[in-house]
Design a protein around this motif. Structure first.
Motif, PDB file in Angstrom:
ATOM      1  N   MET A   1       0.830  -1.190   0.000  1.00  0.00           N
ATOM      2  CA  MET A   1       0.000   0.000   0.000  1.00  0.00           C
ATOM      3  C   MET A   1       0.874   1.253   0.000  1.00  0.00           C
ATOM      4  SD  MET A   1      -3.192   1.023   2.487  1.00  0.00           S
ATOM      5  CE  MET A   1      -2.575  -0.002   3.749  1.00  0.00           C
ATOM      6  N   SER A   2       2.008   1.226   0.653  1.00  0.00           N
ATOM      7  CA  SER A   2       2.833   2.423   0.688  1.00  0.00           C
ATOM      8  C   SER A   2       3.361   2.720  -0.711  1.00  0.00           C
ATOM      9  CB  SER A   2       3.982   2.245   1.669  1.00  0.00           C
ATOM     10  OG  SER A   2       4.863   1.253   1.201  1.00  0.00           O
ATOM     11  N   GLY A   3       3.473   3.984  -1.026  1.00  0.00           N
ATOM     12  CA  GLY A   3       3.943   4.394  -2.321  1.00  0.00           C
ATOM     13  C   GLY A   3       2.880   4.434  -3.396  1.00  0.00           C
ATOM     14  N   LYS A   4       1.673   3.969  -3.095  1.00  0.00           N
ATOM     15  CA  LYS A   4       0.582   3.984  -4.070  1.00  0.00           C
ATOM     16  C   LYS A   4      -0.031   5.384  -4.106  1.00  0.00           C
ATOM     17  CE  LYS A   4      -3.655   1.596  -5.365  1.00  0.00           C
ATOM     18  NZ  LYS A   4      -4.537   0.469  -5.079  1.00  0.00           N
ATOM     19  N   LEU A   5      -0.130   5.953  -5.308  1.00  0.00           N
ATOM     20  CA  LEU A   5      -0.728   7.274  -5.449  1.00  0.00           C
ATOM     21  C   LEU A   5      -2.245   7.182  -5.359  1.00  0.00           C
ATOM     22  CD1 LEU A   5       1.387   8.746  -8.378  1.00  0.00           C
ATOM     23  CD2 LEU A   5       1.607   9.212  -5.938  1.00  0.00           C
ATOM     24  N   VAL A   6      -2.843   8.110  -4.655  1.00  0.00           N
ATOM     25  CA  VAL A   6      -4.288   8.182  -4.561  1.00  0.00           C
ATOM     26  C   VAL A   6      -4.733   9.589  -4.927  1.00  0.00           C
ATOM     27  CG1 VAL A   6      -4.489   6.370  -2.813  1.00  0.00           C
ATOM     28  CG2 VAL A   6      -4.272   8.740  -2.104  1.00  0.00           C
ATOM     29  N   SER A   7      -5.964   9.705  -5.352  1.00  0.00           N
ATOM     30  CA  SER A   7      -6.536  10.995  -5.700  1.00  0.00           C
ATOM     31  C   SER A   7      -7.836  11.166  -4.926  1.00  0.00           C
ATOM     32  CB  SER A   7      -6.811  11.032  -7.207  1.00  0.00           C
ATOM     33  OG  SER A   7      -7.490  12.212  -7.551  1.00  0.00           O
ATOM     34  N   LEU A   8      -8.017  12.322  -4.320  1.00  0.00           N
ATOM     35  CA  LEU A   8      -9.251  12.636  -3.602  1.00  0.00           C
ATOM     36  C   LEU A   8      -9.920  13.801  -4.313  1.00  0.00           C
ATOM     37  CD1 LEU A   8      -7.945  12.539   0.078  1.00  0.00           C
ATOM     38  CD2 LEU A   8      -9.018  10.710  -1.216  1.00  0.00           C
ATOM     39  N   ASN A   9     -11.167  13.631  -4.666  1.00  0.00           N
ATOM     40  CA  ASN A   9     -11.915  14.683  -5.348  1.00  0.00           C
ATOM     41  C   ASN A   9     -13.096  15.107  -4.489  1.00  0.00           C
ATOM     42  OD1 ASN A   9     -10.405  14.604  -7.869  1.00  0.00           O
ATOM     43  ND2 ASN A   9     -11.307  12.584  -8.121  1.00  0.00           N
ATOM     44  N   ALA A  10     -13.432  16.380  -4.568  1.00  0.00           N
ATOM     45  CA  ALA A  10     -14.542  16.894  -3.780  1.00  0.00           C
ATOM     46  C   ALA A  10     -15.081  18.163  -4.411  1.00  0.00           C
ATOM     47  CB  ALA A  10     -14.092  17.192  -2.348  1.00  0.00           C
ATOM     48  N   ALA A  11     -16.340  18.452  -4.153  1.00  0.00           N
ATOM     49  CA  ALA A  11     -16.951  19.733  -4.498  1.00  0.00           C
ATOM     50  C   ALA A  11     -17.136  20.487  -3.191  1.00  0.00           C
ATOM     51  CB  ALA A  11     -18.296  19.517  -5.188  1.00  0.00           C
ATOM     52  N   PRO A  27     -17.764  25.793  10.485  1.00  0.00           N
ATOM     53  CA  PRO A  27     -17.606  24.334  10.548  1.00  0.00           C
ATOM     54  C   PRO A  27     -17.830  23.754   9.149  1.00  0.00           C
ATOM     55  CG  PRO A  27     -19.766  24.947  11.365  1.00  0.00           C
ATOM     56  CD  PRO A  27     -19.024  26.235  11.084  1.00  0.00           C
ATOM     57  N   VAL A  28     -17.467  22.494   8.982  1.00  0.00           N
ATOM     58  CA  VAL A  28     -17.593  21.840   7.683  1.00  0.00           C
ATOM     59  C   VAL A  28     -18.506  20.624   7.814  1.00  0.00           C
ATOM     60  CG1 VAL A  28     -16.347  20.689   5.815  1.00  0.00           C
ATOM     61  CG2 VAL A  28     -15.270  22.583   7.044  1.00  0.00           C
ATOM     62  N   LEU A  29     -19.448  20.502   6.879  1.00  0.00           N
ATOM     63  CA  LEU A  29     -20.298  19.326   6.774  1.00  0.00           C
ATOM     64  C   LEU A  29     -19.787  18.519   5.586  1.00  0.00           C
ATOM     65  CD1 LEU A  29     -22.757  17.557   7.415  1.00  0.00           C
ATOM     66  CD2 LEU A  29     -24.098  19.074   5.927  1.00  0.00           C
ATOM     67  N   PHE A  30     -19.250  17.326   5.859  1.00  0.00           N
ATOM     68  CA  PHE A  30     -18.767  16.432   4.814  1.00  0.00           C
ATOM     69  C   PHE A  30     -19.875  15.463   4.445  1.00  0.00           C
ATOM     70  CE2 PHE A  30     -14.911  17.679   7.011  1.00  0.00           C
ATOM     71  CZ  PHE A  30     -14.036  17.921   5.963  1.00  0.00           C
ATOM     72  N   THR A  31     -20.111  15.299   3.143  1.00  0.00           N
ATOM     73  CA  THR A  31     -21.074  14.342   2.644  1.00  0.00           C
ATOM     74  C   THR A  31     -20.378  13.431   1.651  1.00  0.00           C
ATOM     75  OG1 THR A  31     -22.891  15.912   2.882  1.00  0.00           O
ATOM     76  CG2 THR A  31     -23.267  14.042   1.425  1.00  0.00           C
ATOM     77  N   VAL A  32     -20.557  12.132   1.811  1.00  0.00           N
ATOM     78  CA  VAL A  32     -20.059  11.166   0.841  1.00  0.00           C
ATOM     79  C   VAL A  32     -21.252  10.762  -0.012  1.00  0.00           C
ATOM     80  CG1 VAL A  32     -18.930   8.949   0.465  1.00  0.00           C
ATOM     81  CG2 VAL A  32     -18.314  10.332   2.457  1.00  0.00           C
ATOM     82  N   SER A  33     -21.133  10.968  -1.310  1.00  0.00           N
ATOM     83  CA  SER A  33     -22.248  10.663  -2.206  1.00  0.00           C
ATOM     84  C   SER A  33     -22.527   9.172  -2.249  1.00  0.00           C
ATOM     85  CB  SER A  33     -21.939  11.181  -3.610  1.00  0.00           C
ATOM     86  OG  SER A  33     -20.728  10.623  -4.083  1.00  0.00           O
ATOM     87  N   GLY A  34     -23.726   8.826  -2.670  1.00  0.00           N
ATOM     88  CA  GLY A  34     -24.112   7.427  -2.793  1.00  0.00           C
ATOM     89  C   GLY A  34     -23.437   6.763  -3.980  1.00  0.00           C
ATOM     90  N   TYR A  35     -23.548   5.469  -4.053  1.00  0.00           N
ATOM     91  CA  TYR A  35     -22.930   4.685  -5.119  1.00  0.00           C
ATOM     92  C   TYR A  35     -23.378   5.185  -6.490  1.00  0.00           C
ATOM     93  CZ  TYR A  35     -21.487   0.731  -7.936  1.00  0.00           C
ATOM     94  OH  TYR A  35     -20.895  -0.050  -8.888  1.00  0.00           O
ATOM     95  N   TYR A  65     -18.595  17.913  -0.527  1.00  0.00           N
ATOM     96  CA  TYR A  65     -19.124  16.666  -1.074  1.00  0.00           C
ATOM     97  C   TYR A  65     -17.951  15.832  -1.555  1.00  0.00           C
ATOM     98  CZ  TYR A  65     -23.682  18.856  -0.781  1.00  0.00           C
ATOM     99  OH  TYR A  65     -24.820  19.464  -0.316  1.00  0.00           O
ATOM    100  N   LEU A  66     -17.636  14.778  -0.812  1.00  0.00           N
ATOM    101  CA  LEU A  66     -16.529  13.898  -1.169  1.00  0.00           C
ATOM    102  C   LEU A  66     -16.960  12.921  -2.243  1.00  0.00           C
ATOM    103  CD1 LEU A  66     -15.368  13.180   2.473  1.00  0.00           C
ATOM    104  CD2 LEU A  66     -14.202  14.635   0.799  1.00  0.00           C
ATOM    105  N   ASP A  67     -16.049  12.588  -3.119  1.00  0.00           N
ATOM    106  CA  ASP A  67     -16.337  11.661  -4.206  1.00  0.00           C
ATOM    107  C   ASP A  67     -16.555  10.271  -3.626  1.00  0.00           C
ATOM    108  OD1 ASP A  67     -16.706  10.602  -6.681  1.00  0.00           O
ATOM    109  OD2 ASP A  67     -14.705  11.070  -7.426  1.00  0.00           O
ATOM    110  N   GLY A  68     -17.718   9.705  -3.872  1.00  0.00           N
ATOM    111  CA  GLY A  68     -18.035   8.373  -3.374  1.00  0.00           C
ATOM    112  C   GLY A  68     -17.966   7.302  -4.434  1.00  0.00           C
ATOM    113  N   ASP A  69     -17.575   7.657  -5.639  1.00  0.00           N
ATOM    114  CA  ASP A  69     -17.538   6.700  -6.738  1.00  0.00           C
ATOM    115  C   ASP A  69     -16.085   6.345  -7.048  1.00  0.00           C
ATOM    116  OD1 ASP A  69     -18.810   5.101  -8.611  1.00  0.00           O
ATOM    117  OD2 ASP A  69     -18.630   6.600 -10.187  1.00  0.00           O
ATOM    118  N   CYS A  70     -15.828   5.090  -7.323  1.00  0.00           N
ATOM    119  CA  CYS A  70     -14.480   4.664  -7.684  1.00  0.00           C
ATOM    120  C   CYS A  70     -14.561   3.409  -8.536  1.00  0.00           C
ATOM    121  CB  CYS A  70     -13.623   4.436  -6.447  1.00  0.00           C
ATOM    122  SG  CYS A  70     -14.135   3.036  -5.463  1.00  0.00           S
ATOM    123  N   SER A  71     -13.436   3.007  -9.083  1.00  0.00           N
ATOM    124  CA  SER A  71     -13.427   1.888 -10.028  1.00  0.00           C
ATOM    125  C   SER A  71     -13.824   0.556  -9.397  1.00  0.00           C
ATOM    126  CB  SER A  71     -12.043   1.767 -10.658  1.00  0.00           C
ATOM    127  OG  SER A  71     -11.077   1.489  -9.659  1.00  0.00           O
TER     128      SER A  71
END
Length: 121
Positions: A1-11, A27-35, A65-71
């Protein structure tokens, strides 16, 4: 897992009067979108959840709004062999950058959606 690049996307949705109160911190309200829904839904559509951020009850907040979709299905914001060091990136890179770029006050609330699995922050 170490050294693996990750990308985080958000609105990030700011309050309508965010720029009129340059000394105020929020304050911040974080929402993770549905599938099947990614953060871009929130950054370009005009629905009630993408209008300038509404208060949490009566408390004004910045919405992220955190990105909840991934491969591999629904993403989690935790380290894993499949997704890499996402939890580390969220805590050590995303949050400090958010606090630096926007006037946050350290208050954080999370909201996630259940789909075929669950969102985890």
């Amino acid at each position: 897992m170490s050294g693996k690049l990750v990308s985080l996307n958000a609105a990030i949705i700011l309050l309508a009067d965010y720029h009129r109160h340059p000394q105020r911190h929020y304050p911040v309200l974080f929402t993770v979108s549905g599938y099947g829904v990614d953060y871009q839904h929130y950054s370009h559509s005009m629905s009630t959840d993408t209008l300038p951020a509404m208060p949490i009850d009566t408390l004004a907040c910045i919405r992220v709004y955190l990105d909840g979709d991934c491969s591999l299905g629904h993403s989690v914001y935790a380290n894993s062999d499949n997704h890499g060091p996402v939890g580390d990136a969220f805590v050590t890179e995303f949050l400090p950058l958010l606090d630096q770029q926007y006037r946050t006050n350290g208050g954080r609330v999370t909201l996630g959606f259940l789909s075929t699995g669950s969102a985890t922050i």
